[in-house]
Design an enzyme around this catalytic site. Structure first.
Site, mmCIF file in Angstrom:
data_model
loop_
_atom_site.group_PDB
_atom_site.id
_atom_site.type_symbol
_atom_site.label_atom_id
_atom_site.label_comp_id
_atom_site.label_asym_id
_atom_site.label_seq_id
_atom_site.Cartn_x
_atom_site.Cartn_y
_atom_site.Cartn_z
ATOM 1 N N HIS A 38 -11.622 86.543 -24.665
ATOM 2 C CA HIS A 38 -11.409 85.366 -24.922
ATOM 3 C C HIS A 38 -12.128 85.118 -23.195
ATOM 4 O O HIS A 38 -12.625 86.128 -22.429
ATOM 5 C CB HIS A 38 -10.381 84.779 -23.814
ATOM 6 C CG HIS A 38 -9.817 84.453 -25.423
ATOM 7 N ND1 HIS A 38 -8.827 82.871 -25.669
ATOM 8 C CD2 HIS A 38 -9.380 84.932 -26.605
ATOM 9 C CE1 HIS A 38 -8.877 82.986 -26.673
ATOM 10 N NE2 HIS A 38 -8.760 83.748 -27.042
ATOM 11 N N GLU A 107 -13.694 80.096 -30.920
ATOM 12 C CA GLU A 107 -13.315 78.543 -30.583
ATOM 13 C C GLU A 107 -14.170 77.598 -29.578
ATOM 14 O O GLU A 107 -14.808 78.407 -28.523
ATOM 15 C CB GLU A 107 -11.595 79.198 -30.011
ATOM 16 C CG GLU A 107 -11.025 79.846 -30.985
ATOM 17 C CD GLU A 107 -10.498 80.895 -30.999
ATOM 18 O OE1 GLU A 107 -11.044 81.360 -29.419
ATOM 19 O OE2 GLU A 107 -10.272 81.478 -32.008
#
Length: 321
Positions: A38, A107
């Site tokens: 992330h 994402e």
């Protein structure tokens, strides 16, 4: 018997803590480990997001047995696929063959940082398919030149290659991604125990290949405290991946989760110290056809008690039942 894994969740712990925890996960007997990749946490309450690939390099040196895996890396925006291939080959060498490369279409939360825009899901999957082809070509050790629809590669080559390239897992959420995973992946990655995903993967070439799921849990001897922590840090997960792939910042996830109640989170994830609740949730993945299941202990500062409980109680219960 399903293999039980441990998740290094970069969104909720710093790099030194993540490495410390996977060392303990190996010691207490987890079968494998995965790490999230992330740029942002889902919620500001989680509070972390170190570079997963540095964590992997350190974990490869600090452990000796436990397999490592990205869960998952997007090779199409923040990272060029040629760079992902080099990173994956290096971690496979450092870990002496214990690494699996999990890939996904990404994402917006993580990929928006490079300012490349966020296209429709169809385009994201097309980009992923092209990226996987580049990565596999580089794993051969040959020079690679590609002028594709999305990526340019000019005379790229990997100079340090493992004897066995890392297996490639592909994250799925619907029929199109399952077809892509079946055609191009060595294993399936999913976060929901849905038999339809496994069936579609197998129908497109995935028969006999591993299927890896993920299950959040929130261990605490005080169940109310566990529910409160799960609600504070993991209510975003109830939004579903169609929403979770689109929002660009933690503030958006906080806003989207205002309607989620603590009891909703408690109904979705095992909370407390009852191993039977985890066994029941894990059985849903097994019945859906998953071969591997990575557990996520919610709360970066609560890994130690969870790992000790896993050694004494949870892992024996999962393997027995």
């Amino acid at each position: 018997m399903m293999h039980i894994g441990y998740t290094m969740m970069t969104e909720q712990a710093g790099p030194r803590e993540l490495v410390r925890d996977v060392v303990e996960a190996e010691a207490v007997g987890f079968d494998f480990s995965v790490v999230s990749d992330h740029a942002f946490p889902w919620l500001e309450a989680q509070g972390h997001s170190p570079y997963a690939w540095s964590v992997l390099g350190a974990a490869a040196q600090a452990t000796s047995r436990i397999p490592l895996m990205t869960f998952v890396t997007c090779p199409t925006f923040r990272y060029h696929p040629a760079v992902v291939a080099q990173k994956a080959a290096t971690v496979q060498l450092l870990s002496e063959g214990r690494f699996r490369l999990g890939l996904g279409s990404g994402e917006n939360l993580n990929e928006h940082v490079v300012g490349a825009g966020w296209p429709a899901a169809r385009v994201r999957l097309d980009r992923l398919e092209e990226a996987v082809g580049i990565i596999r070509a580089l794993f051969t050790g040959e020079y690679v030149t590609r002028h594709g629809r999305y990526f340019q590669v000019d005379d790229a080559r990997l100079w340090d290659l493992p004897e066995t390239p890392p297996p490639i897992g592909i994250a799925v959420s619907g029929p199109r991604s399952c077809a892509l995973a079946g055609r191009h992946g060595d294993l399936l990655v999913a976060t929901q125990p849905e038999r339809d995903l496994v069936d579609a993967f197998e129908a497109h070439g995935g028969a006999g290949k591993p299927r890896i799921g993920q299950l959040p849990v929130c261990y605490d001897t005080d169940r109310d405290a566990a529910v409160a922590r799960a609600h504070e840090q993991f209510r975003w997960a109830l939004g579903g991946w169609r929403m979770n792939a689109e929002l660009p910042l933690p503030a958006g996830f906080a806003q989207a989760g205002t309607h989620v109640r603590p009891e909703d989170v408690a109904a979705a994830f095992p909370c407390g110290d009852d191993p039977d609740a985890v066994v029941k949730a894990a059985r849903e993945y097994e019945e859906a056809g998953f071969t591997d299941l990575a557990l996520v202990q919610i709360g970066g500062g609560h890994q130690g008690p969870f790992l000790r409980w896993a050694e004494s109680t949870l892992l024996p219960a999962l393997r027995e039942r």
